[in-house]
Design an enzyme around this catalytic site. Sequence first.
Site, PDB file in Angstrom:
ATOM      1  CD  GLU A   1      -3.808   4.002   6.941  1.00  0.00           C
ATOM      2  OE1 GLU A   1      -4.831   3.961   7.663  1.00  0.00           O
ATOM      3  OE2 GLU A   1      -2.784   3.358   7.198  1.00  0.00           O
TER       4      GLU A   1
ATOM      5  CG  ASP B   1      -0.454  -0.644   2.423  1.00  0.00           C
ATOM      6  OD1 ASP B   1       0.762  -0.883   2.505  1.00  0.00           O
ATOM      7  OD2 ASP B   1      -1.254  -0.903   3.337  1.00  0.00           O
TER       8      ASP B   1
END
Length: 373
Positions: free
Chosen positions: A128, A69
């Site tokens: 997130e 990520d």
Amino acid sequence: MVHSSFINIRRDLHKIPEQGFMEFKTQSYLLDYFSSLPQERLEIKTWKTGVFVKVKGSQGDRIVGYRADMDGLPIEEQTGLPFRSSHKGMMHACGHDMHMSIALGVLTHFVQYEIDPDLLFIFQPAEEGPGGAELMMKSEQMKEWKPDEIYALHIAPEYPVGTIATKEGLLFANTSELFIDLTGKGGHAAFPHETKDMVVAAAHLITQLQTVISRNTDPLDSAVVTIGKLTGGTVQNIIAETARLEGTIRTLSAEAMAKVKHRIEALVRGIEIGFECSTVIDYGSNYYQVNNDSAIARRFIEFMERQEGVQLVVCKEAMTGEDFGYILKEIPGLMFWLGVGSDYGLHHAKLNPDESAVPFGIEAITRFFHSLS
């Protein structure tokens, strides 16, 4: 390129944290790096601010995926490091700079050393929020290059470098954001009978929400409802017309998540009646549980237990949320914790991972991928 050089790459990435789907500098940095590698066995595709990189194998009979990520968090960094964030109010406080650097190290190794399967490295934005994995799974790029199995890691500040922790089955929880807006009638503090006070209504609702877990959830099925923020009112002598609760829900099963939300909605309806107000519930980003494939997890655990210098821990499941769960919902695979030995935890402004975890992680993953050939 030696593994330790990826520490410098981690520092470069640490300086430029960006919010989800705004990782323009990060994507540009990655693309520049990929352009520096031999191109004969590389295929590169972009998706929004993310990147897919396929490294062709000698057989190409299957695709093994690896996901890293990319995004940072809206946190003002307080580490005092010489390579601290150059973006005010943003920080790589969840270790995604470490995740990307390790992935780049593994990718670079397999550009040089060919194995049987194709390898697909997925650099994913917006972990997130709002959850890039679910959207990425629907992309044309993923449909074309969908892996047969997939892996990912998350740094773990509580474990020392050299530790890899994972388990079969459920590793991370189902999570949901929770926003509740209440609207009543404001007015002068001297005339409360002419108002509908939303600070009082919000206070009652917060107290009632505590019963969702204690009185509505099976004690053998873990769940959490937390209200982390309450806002309401303007000044001390005006009764608040509006109030807002912000929180999170976490459960160890999808069924429990549905039950918790149903009970929250019932309590909010009661507040509407009792305080003669209107309400709006928004669940924001929802992440599906991270469920490791049992056969893949056993193979990974048995391999790591045999590796010199690796401390393998079979850990418990955690209430942590991770949108990698949406990928594992469709592709068998595994996520594991990588020890980074920090005094401060994830999402903390002083998180400072031990950078020796970068070469350790690269070495551990490359050895494991070689075993899949």
